[in-house]
Write an enzyme that holds these catalytic residues in place. Structure first.
Site, PDB file in Angstrom:
ATOM      1  N   GLY A  42      -5.139  -3.472 -20.465  1.00 44.31           N
ATOM      2  CA  GLY A  42      -5.053  -3.279 -19.019  1.00 44.31           C
ATOM      3  C   GLY A  42      -5.918  -2.114 -18.574  1.00 44.31           C
ATOM      4  O   GLY A  42      -6.016  -1.090 -19.270  1.00 44.31           O
ATOM      5  N   HIS A 268       8.863  -6.783   0.084  1.00 44.54           N
ATOM      6  CA  HIS A 268       8.290  -5.797   1.000  1.00 44.54           C
ATOM      7  C   HIS A 268       8.448  -6.286   2.436  1.00 44.54           C
ATOM      8  O   HIS A 268       8.119  -7.432   2.750  1.00 44.54           O
ATOM      9  CB  HIS A 268       6.806  -5.617   0.662  1.00 44.54           C
ATOM     10  CG  HIS A 268       6.211  -4.384   1.254  1.00 44.54           C
ATOM     11  ND1 HIS A 268       6.127  -4.180   2.599  1.00 44.54           N
ATOM     12  CD2 HIS A 268       5.673  -3.288   0.665  1.00 44.54           C
ATOM     13  CE1 HIS A 268       5.558  -3.003   2.821  1.00 44.54           C
ATOM     14  NE2 HIS A 268       5.272  -2.446   1.669  1.00 44.54           N
ATOM     15  N   ARG A 339      12.350  -0.057   1.567  1.00 44.30           N
ATOM     16  CA  ARG A 339      11.904  -1.445   1.739  1.00 44.30           C
ATOM     17  C   ARG A 339      13.042  -2.457   1.651  1.00 44.30           C
ATOM     18  O   ARG A 339      13.075  -3.425   2.394  1.00 44.30           O
ATOM     19  CB  ARG A 339      10.870  -1.765   0.667  1.00 44.30           C
ATOM     20  CG  ARG A 339       9.628  -0.986   0.897  1.00 44.30           C
ATOM     21  CD  ARG A 339       8.656  -1.120  -0.233  1.00 44.30           C
ATOM     22  NE  ARG A 339       7.480  -0.348   0.107  1.00 44.30           N
ATOM     23  CZ  ARG A 339       6.439  -0.205  -0.688  1.00 44.30           C
ATOM     24  NH1 ARG A 339       6.411  -0.770  -1.876  1.00 44.30           N
ATOM     25  NH2 ARG A 339       5.406   0.501  -0.299  1.00 44.30           N
ATOM     26  N   HIS A 421       6.657  -8.455  -3.660  1.00 43.88           N
ATOM     27  CA  HIS A 421       5.599  -7.449  -3.681  1.00 43.88           C
ATOM     28  C   HIS A 421       5.478  -6.695  -5.000  1.00 43.88           C
ATOM     29  O   HIS A 421       4.380  -6.445  -5.493  1.00 43.88           O
ATOM     30  CB  HIS A 421       5.878  -6.453  -2.545  1.00 43.88           C
ATOM     31  CG  HIS A 421       4.938  -5.308  -2.494  1.00 43.88           C
ATOM     32  ND1 HIS A 421       3.612  -5.461  -2.196  1.00 43.88           N
ATOM     33  CD2 HIS A 421       5.121  -3.976  -2.706  1.00 43.88           C
ATOM     34  CE1 HIS A 421       3.019  -4.282  -2.207  1.00 43.88           C
ATOM     35  NE2 HIS A 421       3.912  -3.367  -2.539  1.00 43.88           N
TER      36      HIS A 421
HETATM   37  C1  LIG Z   1      -1.001  -5.226  -1.690  1.00 43.97           C
HETATM   38  C2  LIG Z   1      -0.408  -4.108  -2.481  1.00 43.97           C
HETATM   39  C3  LIG Z   1      -0.427  -2.821  -1.991  1.00 43.97           C
HETATM   40  C4  LIG Z   1       0.135  -1.781  -2.702  1.00 43.97           C
HETATM   41  N1  LIG Z   1       0.092  -0.523  -2.191  1.00 43.97           N
HETATM   42  C5  LIG Z   1       0.627   0.490  -2.892  1.00 43.97           C
HETATM   43  C6  LIG Z   1       0.561   1.823  -2.399  1.00 43.97           C
HETATM   44  O1  LIG Z   1       0.015   2.089  -1.331  1.00 43.97           O
HETATM   45  N2  LIG Z   1       1.101   2.803  -3.142  1.00 43.97           N
HETATM   46  C7  LIG Z   1       1.698   2.563  -4.343  1.00 43.97           C
HETATM   47  O2  LIG Z   1       2.179   3.491  -4.968  1.00 43.97           O
HETATM   48  N3  LIG Z   1       1.751   1.310  -4.840  1.00 43.97           N
HETATM   49  C8  LIG Z   1       1.224   0.275  -4.159  1.00 43.97           C
HETATM   50  N4  LIG Z   1       1.287  -0.985  -4.668  1.00 43.97           N
HETATM   51  C9  LIG Z   1       1.781  -1.199  -6.031  1.00 43.97           C
HETATM   52  C10 LIG Z   1       0.697  -0.786  -7.038  1.00 43.97           C
HETATM   53  O3  LIG Z   1      -0.559  -1.183  -6.565  1.00 43.97           O
HETATM   54  C11 LIG Z   1       0.904  -1.395  -8.407  1.00 43.97           C
HETATM   55  O4  LIG Z   1       2.232  -1.275  -8.803  1.00 43.97           O
HETATM   56  C12 LIG Z   1       0.032  -0.694  -9.433  1.00 43.97           C
HETATM   57  O5  LIG Z   1      -1.300  -0.681  -9.009  1.00 43.97           O
HETATM   58  C13 LIG Z   1       0.142  -1.355 -10.783  1.00 43.97           C
HETATM   59  O6  LIG Z   1      -0.764  -0.730 -11.645  1.00 43.97           O
HETATM   60  P1  LIG Z   1      -0.806  -1.110 -13.181  1.00 43.97           P
HETATM   61  O7  LIG Z   1      -1.925  -0.318 -13.776  1.00 43.97           O
HETATM   62  O8  LIG Z   1       0.528  -0.978 -13.778  1.00 43.97           O
HETATM   63  O9  LIG Z   1      -1.152  -2.674 -13.215  1.00 43.97           O
HETATM   64  P2  LIG Z   1      -2.363  -3.509 -12.570  1.00 43.97           P
HETATM   65  O10 LIG Z   1      -3.139  -2.752 -11.585  1.00 43.97           O
HETATM   66  O11 LIG Z   1      -1.744  -4.803 -12.163  1.00 43.97           O
HETATM   67  O12 LIG Z   1      -3.325  -3.749 -13.762  1.00 43.97           O
HETATM   68  C14 LIG Z   1      -3.024  -4.642 -14.796  1.00 43.97           C
HETATM   69  C15 LIG Z   1      -4.172  -4.628 -15.778  1.00 43.97           C
HETATM   70  O13 LIG Z   1      -3.803  -5.401 -16.904  1.00 43.97           O
HETATM   71  C16 LIG Z   1      -4.809  -6.354 -17.198  1.00 43.97           C
HETATM   72  N5  LIG Z   1      -4.124  -7.488 -17.797  1.00 43.97           N
HETATM   73  C17 LIG Z   1      -3.064  -8.191 -17.333  1.00 43.97           C
HETATM   74  N6  LIG Z   1      -2.676  -9.099 -18.233  1.00 43.97           N
HETATM   75  C18 LIG Z   1      -3.510  -8.967 -19.292  1.00 43.97           C
HETATM   76  C19 LIG Z   1      -3.616  -9.617 -20.541  1.00 43.97           C
HETATM   77  N7  LIG Z   1      -2.754 -10.565 -20.927  1.00 43.97           N
HETATM   78  N8  LIG Z   1      -4.632  -9.248 -21.366  1.00 43.97           N
HETATM   79  C20 LIG Z   1      -5.519  -8.264 -21.015  1.00 43.97           C
HETATM   80  N9  LIG Z   1      -5.429  -7.598 -19.857  1.00 43.97           N
HETATM   81  C21 LIG Z   1      -4.436  -7.951 -19.011  1.00 43.97           C
HETATM   82  C22 LIG Z   1      -5.493  -6.637 -15.899  1.00 43.97           C
HETATM   83  O14 LIG Z   1      -6.795  -7.085 -16.158  1.00 43.97           O
HETATM   84  C23 LIG Z   1      -5.463  -5.248 -15.251  1.00 43.97           C
HETATM   85  O15 LIG Z   1      -6.551  -4.503 -15.732  1.00 43.97           O
HETATM   86  C24 LIG Z   1       0.744  -2.040  -3.952  1.00 43.97           C
HETATM   87  C25 LIG Z   1       0.782  -3.334  -4.438  1.00 43.97           C
HETATM   88  C26 LIG Z   1       0.230  -4.367  -3.708  1.00 43.97           C
HETATM   89  C27 LIG Z   1       0.336  -5.752  -4.226  1.00 43.97           C
END
Ligand SMILES: Cc1cc2nc3c(=O)[nH]c(=O)nc-3n(C[C@H](O)[C@H](O)[C@H](O)COP(=O)(O)OP(=O)(O)OC[C@H]3O[C@@H](n4cnc5c(N)ncnc54)[C@H](O)[C@@H]3O)c2cc1C
Length: 659
Positions: A42, A268, A339, A421
């Protein structure tokens, strides 16, 4: 009682068993004890920050993502901001207050110690990101600006217009690129983890699919970290990016990692309402809009009926006939209630017939008062890109004057409705972010750690970056310290061969069903079942029906799916089929957990358990625990293992946002 998981592996000589593998071993260079390899799956905010930090600390990192660039991870979708207890506004904020708000916001179902640590490191995140050049909004005098998000009475949210996630990810990406350039991180884009490889009870590697060639590739390392995001897309329609999936997490669950609190799903309140049957994605309108936007429906049912019939417009309804129901019900927090509370209140009004669009499933988010007070320029500075996004999708610009009644200008309001969300549940981790499989770690949205039953706005980015920059790089060393005397295993081990064979067999199975239904048609049906029976309001009877329907639909998936093409080369339909297979496991897990939790808390609302005023009714006597689930095979009910919650600093009480 919860099983106690010991993440401390005793240091010592290489055991006999390992010597058997000698032919395959690449022994650690005794001159360089830090030559340890870590796989980070990720490149969202959690994964990119962890990979960059681990690389900088001297580990060899293998970093994978499914997109063509780390910069396209779902994290870029984050609009509104990131919390930290800097107290730049001098409004009484503190680490304790952020900690308290987060525990209360999570309806007292989070692990207290984790949340305190999160609040403690929150300020470091802002410093780290500013040092990377993240262009946070600033006040005229140069200080970083803040706005408010739900569940807080202080302004602690740092932001970069409505693109905070993107700017933070660019910062993390630049650190990551530095480490790629330095040779410490090897980046594999368009690779998908399909399985985790367990050798002697420890995570020792993964099987990944090169999404462009279709080839399966084995990676071995001393530890595996998954940072693969949440499972919101189980519901088909959500605000998540289309590529979000839970395949990596579900495979870890199948291999023995506990899955915690799956029923805690966040709905949300401010999303653009569903407008038809052909939609595959929902769009969020950031919570930050609730700083200046007021949520309302008509007071009179005849006005609501006219709005639904299209014979009246929102701006024709004068002030005295508007019901600002959040301000009415929750005077202390008003439009900035958390929320879960805001979503349920919108549903309650729409269920009573006060919805404002043709489906009856929408409420207004209105900027008239703030534009009249502050002027359109200030409002555009704060939310310009969100207004433009709303206009692109709905053809309505919320900054356009629509009417003037008694000398007061009324602007065109947005229409919004709750949508799936974020997922608070996730792979269970201990305080060190290690899962129940030694050597396997989970960070960011894919773990369950910090948000309890409901996440407060702007806390996901805080948690993802806390995990990636400030927690995992230190805690993983408690595991890796002992691994310095252990060999990294070869990918020729039988465990790797067997895991790869199983993944390959699954690809063949899915391709050979050769039925009549597309992946999307089945996924959409699963989404309807989830929303209907496992959505915003749940009942025991509905959950049982939902589970039955999911079982039936899964049979349909296994017997009537059609995946075109072959497993060689790029095959997006095949990749989606793998994701859907895992959404089925996930959907059932959410329902099992929801059925077992006979209380309402945060994002989990069981209609049988509510107060007379329609608020969530918790049962702390019986459900004050983290619900961890152990996989027991396809079609079987998983086993529930409880981790009792222990609160030392905060008094557990009923949430109150009214006064
Ligand atoms: C529209 C929207 C707006 C938001 N706004 C906010 C905000 O303003 N403030 C806030 O705090 N949060 C916000 N959130 C929530 C926040 O964006 C997410 O919870 C956070 O970005 C998740 O980050 P992460 O690194 O855990 O996962 P992600 O950003 O989902 O990244 C997942 C990674 O894993 C990789 N991946 C997935 N499966 C596999 C696999 N099987 N093999 C290899 N790679 C894989 C993907 O390629 C990606 O690189 C928002 C969410 C949404 C949907």
């Amino acid at each position: 009682m919860a099983k106690v998981i010991d993440s401390k592996i005793p240091a010592g000589p290489v055991p006999e068993k390992w010597k058997e593998y000698k032919a395959h071993q690449r022994l650690v260079n005794p001159k360089n004890k830090l030559k340890l390899d870590v796989i980070v799956v990720g490149t969202g905010l959690a994964g990119a920050s962890a990979a960059a930090s681990l690389g900088e600390m001297g580990f060899n990192v293998i970093n994978l993502c499914i997109q063509d660039s780390p910069r396209r991870a779902h994290s870029i979708a984050a609009q509104g901001g990131i919390n930290a207890a800097k107290c730049y506004q001098n409004d009484g904020d503190s680490i304790y207050r952020l900690f308290y708000d987060t525990v209360k916001g999570g309806d007292y179902r989070a692990r207290e110690a984790n949340v305190y640590r999160l609040a403690e490191v929150s300020n470091n995140i802002i410093d780290q990101c500013v040092a990377q050049g993240v262009p946070f909004a600033r006040e005229y005098g140069g200080m970083l600006a803040n706005r408010s998000f739900g569940g807080a009475q202080v302004s602690r949210t740092f932001y970069a217009k409505g693109q905070t996630g993107q700017q933070l990810l660019l910062g993390a990406y630049s650190s990551l690129s530095c480490q790629v350039q330095a040779g410490k991180v090897k980046l594999y884009t368009r690779y998908e983890m399909e399985d985790v490889v367990i050798v002697d009870g420890r995570a020792r590697g993964i099987i990944a699919k090169d999404l462009c060639t279709g080839k399966l590739v084995r990676f071995s390392a001393n530890a595996v970290v998954i940072a693969t995001g949440g499972y919101g897309n189980t519901y088909f329609l959500s605000t998540n990016a289309m590529g979000c999936n839970c395949t990596a997490a579900v495979q870890c669950y199948r291999k023995g990692a506990y899955f915690a609190n799956p029923s805690y799903v966040q709905i949300h309140p401010t999303c653009i309402p569903v407008h038809g049957d052909k939609q595959s994605k929902l769009t969020l309108m950031s919570e930050s809009l609730r700083n200046d936007g007021r949520i309302w429906v008509p007071k009179k049912i005849e006005d609501a009926k006219a709005l639904q019939a299209g014979t009246k417009q929102g701006w024709e309804i004068p002030e005295e006939d508007r019901d600002y129901y959040l301000e009415r019900r929750y005077p202390a927090f008003g439009n900035l209630v958390p929320r879960d509370v805001a979503s349920r209140a919108a549903k309650e009004r729409c269920d009573k017939g006060f919805g404002v669009n043709n489906t009856g499933l929408a409420v207004f988010l209105d900027f008239s008062e703030s534009i009249n007070r502050l002027g359109i320029d200030i409002i555009m500075q704060r939310y310009g890109n969100l207004f433009e996004m709303y206009e692109e999708i709905t053809d309505v610009f919320p900054g356009d004057v629509a009417n003037e009644i008694n000398g007061v200008k009324y602007y065109k309001p947005m229409m919004i409705y709750p949508a799936i969300h974020y997922t608070m549940g996730g792979i269970w981790v201990d305080y060190e972010l290690q899962t129940s499989i030694p050597g396997l770690f989970a960070i960011g949205e894919c773990n369950f750690s910090d948000h309890g039953a409901n996440r407060l706005g702007a806390s996901a980015l805080m948690q993802g970056l806390a995990d990636g920059y400030f927690v995992l790089p230190y805690t993983i060393q408690n595991y890796l310290a002992d691994q310095a005397v252990w060999p990294k295993v070869s990918t020729d081990l039988p465990e790797f061969a067997e895991a790869e064979k199983k993944v390959d067999a699954e690809l063949d199975r899915l391709l050979n069903i050769k039925g009549k239904r597309s992946v999307d048609s089945i996924h959409k049906e699963l989404g309807h079942i989830m929303w209907e029976y496992v959505g915003m309001g749940r009942t025991a009877e509905g959950l049982k029906t939902g589970l039955k329907k999911m079982h039936e639909l899964e049979k349909e998936f296994d017997s009537n799916l059609f995946v075109p093409g072959t497993k060689e080369g790029l095959n997006i339909e095949l990749d989606k089929a793998i994701h859907l297979r895992d959404f089925f496991t996930m959907g059932q897990l959410v329902a099992f957990d929801a059925l077992s939790r006979n209380e309402s808390c945060g994002g989990h609302f069981r209609e049988e358990y509510q107060t007379e005023e329609g608020e969530a009714k918790r049962d702390d006597e019986n459900y004050f625990y983290v619900g961890c689930w152990e996989y027991k095979g396809k079609g079987n009910e998983p086993e529930l293992i409880k981790e009792p919650l222990e609160y030392e600093a905060i008094k557990v009480q009923t949430r109150n946002y009214k006064n």
